[in-house]
Design a protein around this motif. Structure first.
Motif, mmCIF file in Angstrom:
data_model
loop_
_atom_site.group_PDB
_atom_site.id
_atom_site.type_symbol
_atom_site.label_atom_id
_atom_site.label_comp_id
_atom_site.label_asym_id
_atom_site.label_seq_id
_atom_site.Cartn_x
_atom_site.Cartn_y
_atom_site.Cartn_z
ATOM 1 N N GLY A 146 -3.194 -8.316 9.531
ATOM 2 C CA GLY A 146 -2.340 -7.138 9.688
ATOM 3 C C GLY A 146 -1.421 -6.953 8.491
ATOM 4 N N TRP A 147 -0.837 -8.056 8.017
ATOM 5 C CA TRP A 147 0.035 -7.975 6.844
ATOM 6 C C TRP A 147 -0.768 -7.608 5.594
ATOM 7 C CZ3 TRP A 147 5.041 -7.568 7.210
ATOM 8 C CH2 TRP A 147 5.718 -8.136 8.281
ATOM 9 N N TRP A 148 -1.945 -8.173 5.444
ATOM 10 C CA TRP A 148 -2.783 -7.914 4.271
ATOM 11 C C TRP A 148 -3.187 -6.440 4.206
ATOM 12 C CZ3 TRP A 148 -4.683 -9.346 -0.299
ATOM 13 C CH2 TRP A 148 -5.921 -8.866 -0.726
ATOM 14 N N TYR A 149 -3.758 -5.944 5.283
ATOM 15 C CA TYR A 149 -4.234 -4.565 5.276
ATOM 16 C C TYR A 149 -3.088 -3.558 5.352
ATOM 17 C CZ TYR A 149 -9.062 -6.128 5.799
ATOM 18 O OH TYR A 149 -10.294 -6.714 5.591
ATOM 19 N N GLY A 150 -1.930 -4.000 5.804
ATOM 20 C CA GLY A 150 -0.794 -3.090 5.942
ATOM 21 C C GLY A 150 0.086 -2.994 4.720
ATOM 22 N N ASP A 151 -0.238 -3.735 3.669
ATOM 23 C CA ASP A 151 0.588 -3.741 2.455
ATOM 24 C C ASP A 151 0.194 -2.556 1.573
ATOM 25 O OD1 ASP A 151 1.927 -4.213 0.089
ATOM 26 O OD2 ASP A 151 1.519 -6.363 0.067
ATOM 27 N N LYS A 152 1.053 -1.573 1.522
ATOM 28 C CA LYS A 152 0.764 -0.344 0.770
ATOM 29 C C LYS A 152 0.688 -0.558 -0.732
ATOM 30 C CE LYS A 152 3.012 2.597 4.228
ATOM 31 N NZ LYS A 152 3.450 1.475 5.106
ATOM 32 N N ASP A 153 1.175 -1.690 -1.217
ATOM 33 C CA ASP A 153 1.144 -1.967 -2.648
ATOM 34 C C ASP A 153 -0.195 -2.555 -3.109
ATOM 35 O OD1 ASP A 153 3.747 -1.067 -3.029
ATOM 36 O OD2 ASP A 153 4.594 -3.036 -2.553
ATOM 37 N N LEU A 154 -1.081 -2.836 -2.169
ATOM 38 C CA LEU A 154 -2.365 -3.437 -2.506
ATOM 39 C C LEU A 154 -3.481 -2.404 -2.472
ATOM 40 C CD1 LEU A 154 -2.218 -6.730 -0.383
ATOM 41 C CD2 LEU A 154 -1.886 -6.515 -2.860
ATOM 42 N N ALA A 155 -4.467 -2.616 -3.330
ATOM 43 C CA ALA A 155 -5.649 -1.750 -3.294
ATOM 44 C C ALA A 155 -6.391 -1.915 -1.974
ATOM 45 C CB ALA A 155 -6.568 -2.082 -4.465
ATOM 46 N N ALA A 156 -6.197 -3.054 -1.317
ATOM 47 C CA ALA A 156 -6.863 -3.324 -0.041
ATOM 48 C C ALA A 156 -6.195 -2.628 1.144
ATOM 49 C CB ALA A 156 -6.897 -4.833 0.222
ATOM 50 N N PHE A 157 -5.089 -1.903 0.891
ATOM 51 C CA PHE A 157 -4.385 -1.237 1.990
ATOM 52 C C PHE A 157 -5.344 -0.391 2.818
ATOM 53 C CE2 PHE A 157 -2.243 2.693 3.451
ATOM 54 C CZ PHE A 157 -1.432 2.134 4.434
ATOM 55 N N ASP A 158 -5.296 -0.619 4.137
ATOM 56 C CA ASP A 158 -6.157 0.111 5.069
ATOM 57 C C ASP A 158 -5.382 0.230 6.375
ATOM 58 O OD1 ASP A 158 -8.074 0.872 7.020
ATOM 59 O OD2 ASP A 158 -9.703 -0.035 5.867
ATOM 60 N N PHE A 159 -4.772 1.379 6.582
ATOM 61 C CA PHE A 159 -3.889 1.567 7.730
ATOM 62 C C PHE A 159 -4.596 1.291 9.047
ATOM 63 C CE2 PHE A 159 -2.084 4.300 11.054
ATOM 64 C CZ PHE A 159 -0.764 3.867 11.049
ATOM 65 N N GLU A 160 -5.768 1.866 9.230
ATOM 66 C CA GLU A 160 -6.468 1.697 10.504
ATOM 67 C C GLU A 160 -6.892 0.243 10.724
ATOM 68 O OE1 GLU A 160 -9.595 4.524 11.012
ATOM 69 O OE2 GLU A 160 -8.206 6.213 11.218
ATOM 70 N N GLU A 161 -7.268 -0.435 9.659
ATOM 71 C CA GLU A 161 -7.632 -1.846 9.800
ATOM 72 C C GLU A 161 -6.403 -2.685 10.131
ATOM 73 O OE1 GLU A 161 -10.831 -4.629 9.890
ATOM 74 O OE2 GLU A 161 -10.732 -2.441 9.832
ATOM 75 N N ALA A 162 -5.260 -2.343 9.542
ATOM 76 C CA ALA A 162 -4.020 -3.045 9.871
ATOM 77 C C ALA A 162 -3.672 -2.865 11.340
ATOM 78 C CB ALA A 162 -2.877 -2.537 8.983
#
Length: 217
Positions: A146-162
């Protein structure tokens, strides 16, 4: 006595020397040296200790750039070995000690994944393992995702996955403070932000959660 036995290649003595240097002398360089010897003699706790202690200078900003990348890479090599060895031992002898050690290993992967001090390459390397643990129904791994996918500063940001992993974790532990903090981080506290979150929640429930066949009901 322990030093002599360690020099002769005894893994338990090498581990004991590592513990003495770490706990009594606070000499982490010497501790890692002896833990590494024990780890190379297939001591699974020493493998974990090499990984966790090696990452401290990276976490504390004492090393950076290419040096931090190299340190983290070596640490994850030992962590991978610790995982394989501890899983093997637990399959043979499912004691409480082996179970707790296996959980510590898995938690360190999660720490690397969600921590912004870890080099991006290390975080990306930890991701497949954390995903595998979460898909097996492991709460801490779900929170890390949740923290990984929810980090808006990362290219991996994915709101729905978070949101998916927030909801998966929430279904396991509805009252968890960790889940509440994570949701507050990911959800935008506006009318439209809450609507967006609710929509992602609905999608997550339809998708179903690990180990919960009735999640979409």
């Amino acid at each position: 006595m322990w030093l002599k036995a360690a020099e002769l290649g005894d893994a338990s003595a090498q581990f004991r020397c590592g513990a003495l240097f770490a706990d009594e002398d606070n000499d982490m360089a010497r501790a890692i040296e002896y833990y590494r010897l024990a780890a190379d003699n297939r001591h699974e706790v020493a493998m974990y200790n090499v990984a966790s202690l090696s990452l401290i200078p990276v976490r504390d900003g004492e090393v950076a750039g290419a040096q931090a990348e190299a340190v983290a890479r070596d640490a994850l090599d030992y962590l991978d070995r610790a995982l394989a060895r501890t899983e093997h031992l637990f399959a043979q002898d499912p004691t409480e000690f082996n179970q707790e050690q296996l959980e510590r290993v898995k938690d360190l992967y999660g720490t690397v994944l969600f921590s912004d001090w870890a080099p991006l390459s290390a975080r990306q390397r930890a991701l497949p393992q954390v995903l595998a643990f979460a898909r097996q129904g492991r709460f801490n791994s779900m929170v890390s995702l949740g923290w990984w996918y929810g980090d808006k500063d990362l290219a991996a940001f994915d709101f729905e996955e978070a949101v998916y992993w927030i909801e998966a974790a929430r279904h396991l532990e509805p009252d968890s403070e960790y889940v509440h903090k994570l949701r507050a981080y990911v959800e935008v506290d506006t009318f439209f932000g809450r609507m967006k979150f609710a929509s992602a929640q609905s999608k997550a429930k339809r998708r179903g959660f690990p180990g919960q066949d009735d999640a979409g009901l």
